[in-house]
Design a protein around this motif. Structure first.
Motif, PDB file in Angstrom:
ATOM      1  N   GLY A  64      -1.922   4.108  -3.660  1.00  0.00           N
ATOM      2  CA  GLY A  64      -3.153   4.039  -2.881  1.00  0.00           C
ATOM      3  C   GLY A  64      -3.224   2.801  -2.005  1.00  0.00           C
ATOM      4  O   GLY A  64      -2.194   2.209  -1.639  1.00  0.00           O
TER       5      GLY A  64
ATOM      6  N   ALA B 234       0.823  -1.217   0.000  1.00  0.00           N
ATOM      7  CA  ALA B 234       0.000   0.000   0.000  1.00  0.00           C
ATOM      8  C   ALA B 234       0.855   1.265   0.000  1.00  0.00           C
ATOM      9  O   ALA B 234       2.017   1.269   0.409  1.00  0.00           O
ATOM     10  CB  ALA B 234      -0.914   0.001   1.220  1.00  0.00           C
ATOM     11  N   ASN B 235       0.228   2.334  -0.503  1.00  0.00           N
ATOM     12  CA  ASN B 235       0.731   3.710  -0.343  1.00  0.00           C
ATOM     13  C   ASN B 235       2.147   3.891  -0.873  1.00  0.00           C
ATOM     14  O   ASN B 235       2.988   4.528  -0.236  1.00  0.00           O
ATOM     15  CB  ASN B 235       0.653   4.129   1.133  1.00  0.00           C
ATOM     16  CG  ASN B 235      -0.765   4.047   1.663  1.00  0.00           C
ATOM     17  OD1 ASN B 235      -1.724   4.394   0.974  1.00  0.00           O
ATOM     18  ND2 ASN B 235      -0.917   3.559   2.898  1.00  0.00           N
TER      19      ASN B 235
ATOM     20  N   ARG C 108       1.542   7.217  -7.175  1.00  0.00           N
ATOM     21  CA  ARG C 108       0.844   7.095  -5.899  1.00  0.00           C
ATOM     22  C   ARG C 108      -0.116   5.908  -6.004  1.00  0.00           C
ATOM     23  O   ARG C 108      -1.151   5.979  -6.666  1.00  0.00           O
ATOM     24  CB  ARG C 108       0.079   8.375  -5.561  1.00  0.00           C
ATOM     25  CG  ARG C 108       0.940   9.639  -5.554  1.00  0.00           C
ATOM     26  CD  ARG C 108       0.134  10.871  -5.140  1.00  0.00           C
ATOM     27  NE  ARG C 108      -0.219  10.817  -3.728  1.00  0.00           N
ATOM     28  CZ  ARG C 108       0.533  11.320  -2.744  1.00  0.00           C
ATOM     29  NH1 ARG C 108       1.694  11.909  -3.030  1.00  0.00           N
ATOM     30  NH2 ARG C 108       0.140  11.246  -1.485  1.00  0.00           N
TER      31      ARG C 108
END
Length: 811
Positions: free
Chosen positions: A348, A329-330, A346
């Motif tokens: 998410g 993630a992220n 990015r």
């Protein structure tokens, strides 16, 4: 190429009869009594280009001109022959290299001689594999002698890994990572008087393809000091740009259309003399196949990656497309193009099991007028790290996006990475094989596959229809919309990408391009663009053909790629295989199954679902009873190995495995999509060609196969010369059976009497008469004989190391 034994009984053994000639074999004299005209298609009779002595002496480009003169693919090449040395099992069994029994023609002071020829010719293609999984380190040095001079003497693994530098650089060479299990050399090496290829140690599995010429006129011996950088640059742009020189006066014709099921439409009508230079199709309703196999890397804090990508100088902006694994993630990374910050990746929230895609658009103020840009990514933050599996670059030209480069990176793409100058800092992770899916509705996949398989591209030249093939398979994928990048065609999946063909298609008077919707799905919002240019069409120019064949495999018969009469040249095939071996099949006495995985008494032995890949290619030229090519396995023909490293997909300019599906997306059990282009090792023929491949080690595995063969023809058949005199005897290799033939002979294979081509009827006097016949016939290959039986020692051919890797035990 995981073979577990000879599935054929004694009655199926191949006869061992000396074969002392190149090309035409015994029994061809009957075919040489007269000229056999290739029959018209669809009841029409266009004017044929003349044959005769000039065409008989014709020879294709030599050396680097093979890649530089792709506009010349249509010219007659009947003055040369294409032949192959290989390690195939001379007894008719399946020991095509596991024990190295047939891998040396003889031993010399330098090692194991695997190919030699006296006369003028060219080494066109070399392929190897061995344990473990294609690593050829143990083969030692490869020594190539041309005209009595050593032009290459180096460790084979260094050669195929590109460590020697140009011209032995990717993609003219590739190692087991680049090709998913094989090792290839595609550098054309012509010679005037003789050639010999020797390896230091037994190579186990190998092929050496070579061409023979009637004389040395115009042939210059290969110079290893010539880097041929223009050829390398051209091949490195495979699948994203036309490999042919720009055609002056080219004009595109574009048509948008809808098409109901069962309907057809003409999208272009052209007048000649001219040639179709590029053909593109866009089907916005078709979705990309959701399952993708890929490999990649990840970088951590303080790290990043950089690489170079091609762009169109006429662009007014580009877009960068990143494929990543979103289970982390992220992920955040800064992106710069030629030092200018253009945005951030990015990712998410986490999405395990799926592929993620991000796009950054870059304005033309940064990229316009440039042919190459440098991309730089730098870590900002992430839950764990920032990963990357692939990058695509599209250039916006004339208001439309066109793919101009691809970097498919990871440990299985060392050559592609080096060619793009790829560098990664603080690498914290690498993944050799990740199977992920895009979130696509299954109904959309089913409808898309139906369109690609049912809708056909049909092209007629000078009144003769020679192209009639499913749209998907014509452009390189018969199993759905998978990414395809080959030298002569491509499929850009998703985002309304184009399907593109760069095969040159010359014609004298006119050409008609049609789309026929044979599917049950309406085609909506489609576009076809046909670009042609005026050109001179000489009498030695043939018509481009795309010959399609689809159906169930037939026990005891090769799958036919092409069965054609007349004169022409075979340039390759796209091949779609749907194996029908159930996962839990048990041995049956009525039908031999594939190699079985031993289990306990309570657990029956399961079938090897990829045993259909055990089939060898066999090409019979001009009615010969002996194959000019006899290979060692299906993935070997596609110059990979070990079942494509157990399902790893890859793309190279001339070879590729774009798709492997297992029990999903329309595949019942195990399905494989492949292509091979024979640009440098094309197979010319004077009177007939029967090119096919086995399905399973004894043509004994069930499947639904489909193939589209690419070739040029339309000439009348030409007289076949008498067989060449016997070659000098060579010592019999000590490790081979006593009946192994000497150098420059090939063991015979038990086949029926020489087949009569489909345009010829034997007369009582033994001569031939002509009759109309459809030009290519999807017939069957020579029938090998009665059904095979499973020997008790079926595991003996598989080395212990491979059995252990698979978790298989001795019986």
């Amino acid at each position: 190429m995981l073979r577990n034994g000879d599935r054929r009984g004694p009655s199926h053994r191949r006869r061992r009869i000396p074969w002392r000639r190149f090309g035409a074999g015994a029994g061809v004299a009957a075919l040489a009594v007269g000229l056999i005209a290739a029959g018209p298609a669809h009841g029409q009779q266009p004017a044929e280009p003349p044959g005769g002595a000039a065409a008989e002496r014709a020879r294709g480009p030599v050396g680097w001109e093979t890649y530089r003169d792709l506009d010349g693919l249509a010219r007659s090449r009947t003055g040369e022959e294409s032949l192959q040395f290989s390690s195939y099992d001379r007894t008719g069994g399946n020991d095509d290299g596991f024990n190295g029994t047939y891998s040396c023609l003889r031993q010399s002071g330098q090692g194991c001689v695997i190919a030699e020829h006296t006369g003028a010719g060219e080494i066109s293609s070399i392929w190897f594999t061995r344990e473990p999984l294609g690593d050829v380190t143990a083969t030692g040095n490869i020594i190539i002698e041309l005209d009595g001079r050593v032009v290459l003497d180096a460790p084979l693994v260094d050669v195929v890994s590109g460590r020697l530098g140009a011209p032995f650089a990717w993609p003219l060479v590739g190692n087991a990572d680049d090709t998913a299990g094989g090792a290839v050399i595609k550098v054309p090496m012509p010679y005037r008087e003789s050639m010999r290829v020797t390896v230091q140690n037994n190579p186990y599995f190998y092929h050496v393809g070579y061409r023979t010429f009637p004389d040395a006129s115009g042939v210059q011996t290969f110079d290893p000091g010539d880097p041929a950088r223009d050829v390398l640059d051209r091949l490195r742009a495979f699948g994203v740009s036309d490999p042919k020189p720009a055609a002056p006066g080219s004009v595109p014709v574009r048509r948008d259309f809808d098409l109901a099921p069962g309907a057809s439409t003409t999208v272009a009508e052209l007048t000649g003399p001219a040639a179709i230079d590029q053909l593109r199709v866009r089907l916005p309703q078709v979705v990309a196949s959701p399952q993708v196999v890929d490999d990649g890397y990840a970088y951590g804090p303080g790290g990043g990656s950089s690489f170079r990508m091609r762009v169109d100088p006429a662009n007014d902006g580009i877009r960068l497309i990143r494929r990543f694994d979103p289970q982390v993630a992220n992920q955040v990374a800064d992106v710069r193009v030629d030092g200018v910050h253009v945005g951030q990746w990015r990712s998410g929230a986490a999405a395990p099991g799926r592929w993620g895609v991000e796009i950054i658009e870059v304005p033309g103020t940064i990229t316009a007028g440039k042919s190459e840009v440098t991309i730089d990514n730098r870590f900002v933050s992430a839950a764990v790290d920032v990963n990357e599996f692939r990058y695509d670059v599209h250039s916006r030209v004339g208001g439309e996006w066109e793919r101009t480069d691809v970097l498919d990176l990871g440990p299985s793409h060392p050559g592609e990475q080096a060619a793009h100058g790829y560098r990664i800092d603080n690498r914290v992770f690498e993944r050799t094989k990740l199977i992920g899916r895009y979130p696509t509705a299954q109904r959309d996949v089913t409808a898309s596959d139906a369109v690609l398989e049912g809708a056909r591209l049909r092209i007629s030249f000078d009144g003769r229809t020679t192209v009639d093939a499913p749209i998907g398979e014509f452009f390189g994928s018969g199993l759905g919309e998978h990414d395809v990048r080959s030298l002569m065609s491509s499929i850009d999946p998703g985002m309304d990408g184009w399907y593109t063909s760069w095969w040159p298609m010359p014609f004298r008077q006119g050409a008609t391009v049609e789309i026929v919707n044979g599917s049950d799905v309406p085609i909506q919002g489609a576009t076809v663009e046909v670009t042609s240019a005026p050109t001179q069409v000489g009498p030695d120019t043939g018509y481009f053909h795309a010959t399609h064949h689809h159906g169930r495999t037939v026990p005891g018969q090769d799958w036919n790629f092409l069965d054609a009469t007349g004169a022409g040249t075979f340039y390759g095939v796209t091949h779609s295989m749907r194996g029908l071996i159930p996962p839990n099949a048990t041995p049956q006495t009525s039908r031999p199954l594939s190699d079985e995985r031993p289990g306990t008494l309570a657990q029956p032995r399961a079938a090897n679902q990829r045993n259909y890949l055990e089939g060898d290619e066999r090409f019979y030229v001009d009615g010969a009873s002996e194959p000019a090519w006899h290979g060692t396995g299906t993935e070997d023909f596609y110059e990979s190995g070990w079942y494509f490293r157990f399902g790893t997909t890859f793309s190279m300019p001339l070879i590729g495995n774009p798709s492997h599906e297992m029990a999903n997306d329309g595949c019942q059990y195990d399905c494989t999509g492949t292509y091979r282009l024979l640009i440098n090792d094309a197979v010319p023929f004077r009177t007939a060609l029967r090119a096919g491949i086995e399905h399973g080690p004894g043509n004994d595995e069930p499947g639904i196969y489909s193939s589209t063969a690419y070739w040029y023809g339309g000439f009348p058949a030409q007289r076949v010369p008498d067989p060449a005199p016997p070659a000098p005897e060579s010592p019999i290799p000590p490790q081979a059976p006593s009946e192994q033939v000497p150098t420059e002979q090939r063991p015979s294979e038990q086949v029926p009497s020489v087949p009569v081509p489909s345009g010829q009827v034997p007369s009582e006097q033994g001569a031939s008469t002509e009759r109309p016949a459809a030009e290519p016939q999807s017939g069957t290959a020579p029938t090998p004989g009665p059904g095979p039986q499973v020997p008790e020692d079926a595991d003996r051919w598989m080395p212990e190391a491979i059995r252990e890797q698979l978790g298989w035990r001795d019986r």
